[in-house]
Write an enzyme that holds these catalytic residues in place. Structure first.
Site, PDB file in Angstrom:
ATOM      1  N   HIS B  59      13.560   3.511  -5.743  1.00 44.55           N
ATOM      2  CA  HIS B  59      12.511   3.909  -6.690  1.00 44.55           C
ATOM      3  C   HIS B  59      12.515   5.408  -6.947  1.00 44.55           C
ATOM      4  CE1 HIS B  59       9.384   5.335  -3.749  1.00 44.55           C
ATOM      5  NE2 HIS B  59       9.904   4.415  -2.956  1.00 44.55           N
ATOM      6  N   ASP B 168      11.178  10.050   0.368  1.00 42.94           N
ATOM      7  CA  ASP B 168      10.830   8.702  -0.073  1.00 42.94           C
ATOM      8  C   ASP B 168      10.553   8.773  -1.576  1.00 42.94           C
ATOM      9  OD1 ASP B 168       7.944   6.518   0.630  1.00 42.94           O
ATOM     10  OD2 ASP B 168       9.757   6.223  -0.561  1.00 42.94           O
ATOM     11  N   GLU B 198       6.932   2.217  -7.716  1.00 42.90           N
ATOM     12  CA  GLU B 198       6.969   1.443  -6.466  1.00 42.90           C
ATOM     13  C   GLU B 198       5.733   1.763  -5.646  1.00 42.90           C
ATOM     14  OE1 GLU B 198       7.244   2.538  -3.218  1.00 42.90           O
ATOM     15  OE2 GLU B 198       7.714   0.637  -2.229  1.00 42.90           O
ATOM     16  N   GLU B 199       5.346   3.030  -5.679  1.00 45.51           N
ATOM     17  CA  GLU B 199       4.260   3.473  -4.808  1.00 45.51           C
ATOM     18  C   GLU B 199       2.901   2.914  -5.205  1.00 45.51           C
ATOM     19  OE1 GLU B 199       4.821   4.787  -2.100  1.00 45.51           O
ATOM     20  OE2 GLU B 199       6.615   6.020  -2.191  1.00 45.51           O
TER      21      GLU B 199
END
Lengths: 329, 344
Positions: B59, B168, B198-199
């Protein structure tokens, strides 16, 4: 204001007890202005330039708050002690540098406690430690007693200066700028004092060597920020002139009068007791030293993201020019 | 590349700059496209027409903030985008909006607080982003409501350690970029999918899985690494420097055993360091992909990363490399290894 120089001063690590690199730079700047400099064995930098009229002392402390390595645990996590009044709330995930045999970057590791009692509490020191990522190998470069400073890079935006150590490097820059822009025959002593943050130690030691007629102390005060409380000052409202037992009333009133007449933006800071600055200590120097305070309002004091309005610093320089001009006669 | 990818601005909902940067690193032989939600695809077709479609997924978005209010004093109120603990916000630098405006997150000076207040964590409502505006009008000139913000942290690499923000999942994106530049499949189609959001709930992957309909998918992520003081070994999840982490299960996905076991034995063959996550929390794009279409076998290569979702994460270069090496080894002989439910 020499912004480039302030960017350098803000990034230069000079935590209480370890101010050598800062005083070395300042010595060079003062010598360019024909001051003769001397350091005492404690680290205070004294500079004198002979002139006529009253002997005026200009003072600013040069140290900043920081941390020191207190222990390296078996897995290489570094425990630390604060040096000066750190704001613990800004520590989790903070970007720091340990000044060991080499500079080692790390972050302050905060593991949120699973303990329901501690859930909404801000971190206490014993739950914090530094992680450099190197594990026990960090011992090759880092030892107990090494200083730790914030790694935040200062910047300027919209006429405001942001960065670490503006308490008190912003005042240091105001003082240097005043000396550079003002033509004066005044008899001046500059004292760049050390170890203010841990109890005004430099000023205490300097007391016995001072014999001026009047002192102007430059420090910072609380800038009004988002969640305002009482006792804060508008950033952009001008430097704060101190009033109360920490200053000589006659001169403080004169300073306010001069500022008003010369249309220099200023605010008045009333302190019923100790000002928490070197002024409180310096008043007792020699046979008693009349002292006044000029304080720059800064937001977020004792964090790596302190902030002030450059216009306030310019006003402070103007105020010094007007006052020294009047008082040296 | 890793430095630029870590430092680029891209909170969930505004991944544009990340997408542009990734495109600049894609090899020439990739077919590039985006879908209606913003996911980026880069595909290489195999030499022979084949039924197997392999998906590599990472992502682009990072956790961040969104400006929700402009206060009278010129500071900015904000909300959190993605999951983060407010305890790491205070005293940090941020970038606001698309033009690289700088800011800091501040609150009242500690000297002015009562003993009680000093001990409490500051609630989000009392924090503000300060961009140096003197009042509401100045702030309004500089920034608009709904602009995004993210931490600003300089990336650094020393010895085997990466330090920076958004590891990340920019490390996952970098891993895929290295694989694409290093490897071209013979007999199957390989599509890299760089997902958005994604988060905020593994959303981009929902669309991507439907668009691609892959035969098998590999997600490249980072994962919790809590080998820090006061955490028991059984709660650490992974350990830094002990290899790429493979998962048995997490909050969203039960990973097919056989696939994971194959990966482990391939790793053993070449001495690639591997560890198994020992906790089942967390989730990633596999959560959406594995339950899409008719069910897709998935595996995740997770780089252990300390202090995820904070302004300063730490990861190991050797763990990162191990993930790439293992993935390439699997991809080279994919047909030999490919496992699906019917081949039990």
């Amino acid at each position: 204001m020499n912004i480039e120089r302030l960017l350098t001063l803000s990034s230069m690590p000079g935590i209480s007890g370890n101010e050598e690199s800062v005083s070395a730079l300042l010595k060079t700047e003062l010598e360019k202005l024909n001051f003769s400099c001397e350091k005492d064995s404690f680290g205070n930098l004294f500079a004198h330039r002979q002139g006529s009229g009253k002997h005026i002392l200009l003072e600013a402390h040069i140290d900043q708050v920081g941390m020191m390595v207190s222990e390296i645990d078996p897995n290489g996590f570094v425990r630390f002690s604060p040096v000066g009044g750190l704001d613990l709330r800004i520590l989790p995930s903070q970007d720091i540098v340990i000044h060991g045999r080499r500079e080692v970057r790390g972050t302050i590791c905060f593991h949120p406690s699973e303990d329901p009692e501690n859930k909404d509490k801000s971190p206490s020191l014993n739950r914090l430690c530094i992680d450099t990522g190197f594990g026990i190998r960090v011992k090759e470069w880092v030892s107990v007693g090494d200083y730790i400073s914030f790694n935040t890079v200062p910047f300027v935006q919209n006429g405001r200066f942001f960065g670490p150590a503006l308490d008190n490097r912003a005042s240091v820059e105001i003082l240097l700028s005043f000396l550079e822009v003002t033509e004066t025959d005044a008899d001046l002593t500059v004292l760049f004092a050390v170890q203010e943050e841990i109890g005004h130690m430099g000023a205490l030691i300097a007391e016995s060597k001072i014999s001026a007629d009047l002192a102007i102390v430059l420090d910072v005060t609380f800038g009004q920020s988002h969640n305002d409380t009482e006792g804060t000052f508008l950033c952009g409202g001008g430097p704060a002139i101190g009033m109360g037992p920490s200053v000589a009333r006659k001169y403080a009133l004169e300073m306010i009068d001069i500022a008003t007449k010369e249309h220099i933006p200023h605010q008045v800071e009333v302190m019923g007791g100790s000002s928490g600055t070197d002024a409180w200590t310096l008043q007792l120097a020699g046979c008693g030293l009349p002292t006044v305070m000029v304080s720059l309002p800064i937001r977020y004091m004792h964090t790596p993201v302190e902030q002030f309005d450059i216009k306030d610093a310019d006003s402070a320089v103007s105020l010094l020019t007007a006052c020294v001009g009047r008082w040296s006669l | 590349m890793i430095q630029k990818m870590s430092e680029v601005f891209g909170p969930s909902g505004y991944e544009d700059e990340v997408r542009e940067l990734i495109c600049s690193y894609l090899p020439e032989d990739c077919n590039v496209s985006t879908d209606g939600f913003g996911n980026l695809y880069a595909s290489k077709k195999g030499k022979s027409a084949s039924a197997a479609k392999v998906m590599l997924c990472a992502h682009m978005d990072e956790v961040g903030f969104i400006i929700s209010k402009i206060y009278e004093d010129g500071t900015l109120g904000f909300q959190v985008v993605g999951g983060m603990s407010t305890s790491c916000f205070l005293g940090k630098r941020v970038i606001v909006g698309r033009n690289g405006l700088r800011g800091v997150i501040g609150a009242v000076a500690v000297h002015l607080l009562s003993e009680e207040e000093k001990k409490k964590e500051i609630p989000l409502i009392k924090l503000a982003i300060d961009i140096g505006a003197r009042n509401y009008d100045e702030a309004k000139e500089m920034v608009a409501l709904g602009e995004y913000a993210a931490f600003e942290t300089a990336f650094s690499e020393t010895e085997d350690r990466f330090c920076g923000k958004a590891l990340d999942d920019r490390l996952g994106c970098c891993a895929i970029l290295e694989i694409l530049n290093r490897f071209t499949p013979e007999n199957y189609d390989l599509t890299a999918c760089f997902t958005v959001q994604e988060e905020t709930g593994v959303r981009g992957a929902i669309v991507a899985a439907r668009v691609l309909k892959p035969t098998i998918a590999f997600v490249f992520e980072t994962t919790t690494c809590n080998d820090v003081p006061n955490v028991l070994p059984q709660q650490q999840v992974t350990q830094l420097g002990q290899g790429i982490a493979l998962s048995v299960a997490d909050a969203y996905t039960l990973y097919p055993h056989k696939l994971r076991e194959q990966l482990v034995s391939l790793a053993e063959e070449d001495g690639i360091p591997v560890q198994i996550k020992n906790q089942t929390y967390g989730g990633n794009d596999c959560g959406s992909i594995s339950i899409s279409n008719d069910g897709i076998p998935v595996a995740v290569f997770s780089v252990p990363c300390r202090y995820l979702h904070t302004p300063f994460s730490i990861a190991s270069r050797s763990d990162y490399r191990a993930g790439i090496d293992l993935a390439v080894k699997f991809l080279k002989d994919l047909e030999k290894h490919v496992w699906n439910y019917s081949n039990n």
